[in-house]
Design a protein around this motif. Structure first.
Motif: not given
Length: 466
Positions: A51-52, A104-113, A115-120, A178-180
């Protein structure tokens, strides 16, 4: 006569008086909901390197992407009081759907911001399971059977803590990270269906309100409960009640010494658990040079330990609780009777820390390390389960709010302590002395606090005004 009939119907619908089969169906639905919410907290750990690389995350951002989910569960501080105002079921359904959307949004993240926001925001929904489950289990089961029933409820969610990294490791190896998120979202859809079909309201005051609507001819369908909750939130007449309810966990944290001690103890234990979870895979990739997928399999050791600890601890809580009641010649069952299990639990965990730490330090066979980790997780599960049972029964009228008051300490510790794991194990202390230190702190902290609660818990509850 009508009034007596209404009272009889309310008593019949009291969750504490349900048939055992009905209680177990609701408990199973609650347990299924807890599985996915807890599993997602750790499932992406093995995939962090890939991911990184793809999203160009720094080391800090990588750790933040994993830990922000647990940190976000601090918002259960607000969910607990709301379940005592609007009922458990509306909050259960709403947070289930909320969690699904952002996972679901985490799997479509295109950048770190992103992903972090969706995870939050996914963590906001996931964290609701802690006060909801405490409230529901307290609503349905008596204190005398708290240990066994709570241990069976925990069977499925406990799998999520350890199975998450295992599944994540294999998915990342043979597919995309992303499948995760997409696969766990599919599982969440199934969970939502199960909850809508099987989960019933357990909060007695809410059940009384529903009965009153039946009498008034304004009964709503089950699926409309979340809509009722939203309408109540919009209505200005409810804001005073909401304000008062939201103050309960804050007031308990500020004025209830018993809650403060429970919060510190639970936070310390939760932080150590996530420190072990976050560093366990890297131990085998660096010390034993195993692949990411194979290193994830070692989480089975932690999973087995937690399951064994929950089943032994659950039965021991009930058995030792009855012995404590007879020994003290008490007229009724007190929450402190759940605490004796903590003593053997911390000693088991301390022994496991020594075995796990020094086996890793000396690079003994990986099986020895796994056995040590199994003992650690088993002992910690026994102590944590006893503390959860004590927490549920300490303040029965506001048990969800009390759990919510404690959860921020768990969330902050689970977020912060894993950050200290890599530098601590890489220092001169190594795995041996680091785990020895953790074991000593665990024994001293838990035993001293438990003894204080055993001697003074009832007095502390009596002198504190709600």
């Amino acid at each position: 006569m009508d009034q007596l009939t209404q009272i009889a119907e309310v008593i019949e619908d009291d969750a504490l008086l349900w048939s055992r089969s009905k209680k177990w169906v609701v408990t199973a639905a609650l347990s299924a909901s807890g599985l996915n919410r807890i599993m997602v907290s750790t499932i992406m750990a093995p995939a962090l390197p890939s991911i990184s690389r793809e999203l160009h995350l720094s080391d800090v951002e990588s750790v933040l992407a994993l830990g922000i989910f647990v940190l976000a569960t601090v918002t259960s501080l607000f969910i607990g009081p709301l379940t005592e105002l609007f009922g458990r079921a509306p909050l259960m359904h709403l947070t289930n759907i909320w969690f699904l959307a952002f996972n679901i949004a985490c799997g479509f993240a295109k950048n770190g911001t992103t992903l972090i926001t969706a995870r939050f925001f996914a963590g906001l929904g996931a964290g609701a399971i802690y006060p909801i489950s405490s409230g529901c289990m307290g609503d349905m089961w008596s204190p005398e059977e708290r240990g066994r029933t709570y241990s069976l409820y925990l069977l499925v969610p406990l799998l999520g803590v350890a199975v998450g990294p295992i599944v994540g490791g294999f998915v990342e190896t043979y597919s995309s990270w992303r499948v995760i998120f997409w696969s766990t979202s599919g599982l969440q859809c199934i969970t939502i269906g199960i909850c809508f079909l099987c989960y019933k309201e357990t909060h007695l005051p809410t059940i009384v309100k529903v009965k009153q609507r039946q009498v008034d001819g304004t009964q709503r369908q089950v699926w409309q409960a979340p809509l009722d909750f939203l309408n109540a939130c919009i209505s200005s007449t409810t804001w005073k009640l909401v304000y008062r309810s939201l103050l309960v966990p804050f007031r308990q944290l500020l004025t209830h010494r018993s809650v403060q001690i429970q919060a510190i103890m639970s936070g310390f234990e939760y932080g150590i658990l996530y420190l072990v979870l976050s560093t366990y895979s890297s131990l085998f990739t660096t010390q034993y040079h195993q692949s990411v997928a194979i290193s994830g399999l070692h989480y089975f050791a932690i999973c087995i330990g937690e399951i064994i600890g929950s089943q032994i601890g659950g039965r021991a809580i009930d058995a030792l609780g009855q012995m404590a009641k007879r020994w003290t010649k008490a007229d009724s069952f007190r929450p402190e009777f759940h605490l004796p299990v903590i003593a053997p639990g911390v000693l088991v965990a301390a022994f496991g820390f020594l075995m796990y730490g020094w086996a890793a330090q000396r690079r003994l066979h990986w099986f020895v390390v796994d056995v040590g980790a199994t003992i650690v997780s088993g002992g910690m599960q026994m102590t944590g389960q006893a503390m959860s049972a004590y927490n549920i029964d300490s303040y029965p009228q506001t048990r969800a709010s009390t759990t919510a008051a404690i959860q921020p300490f768990r969330s902050l510790s689970a977020f912060a302590l894993p950050l200290a794991g890599p530098p601590m194990y890489a220092s001169l202390l190594g795995y041996g002395w680091s785990n020895t230190l953790l074991g000593c702190l665990y024994v001293f902290g838990y035993c001293s606090a438990t003894w204080y609660l055993w001697k003074n818990g009832e007095k502390l509850r009596a002198v504190t005004l709600m």
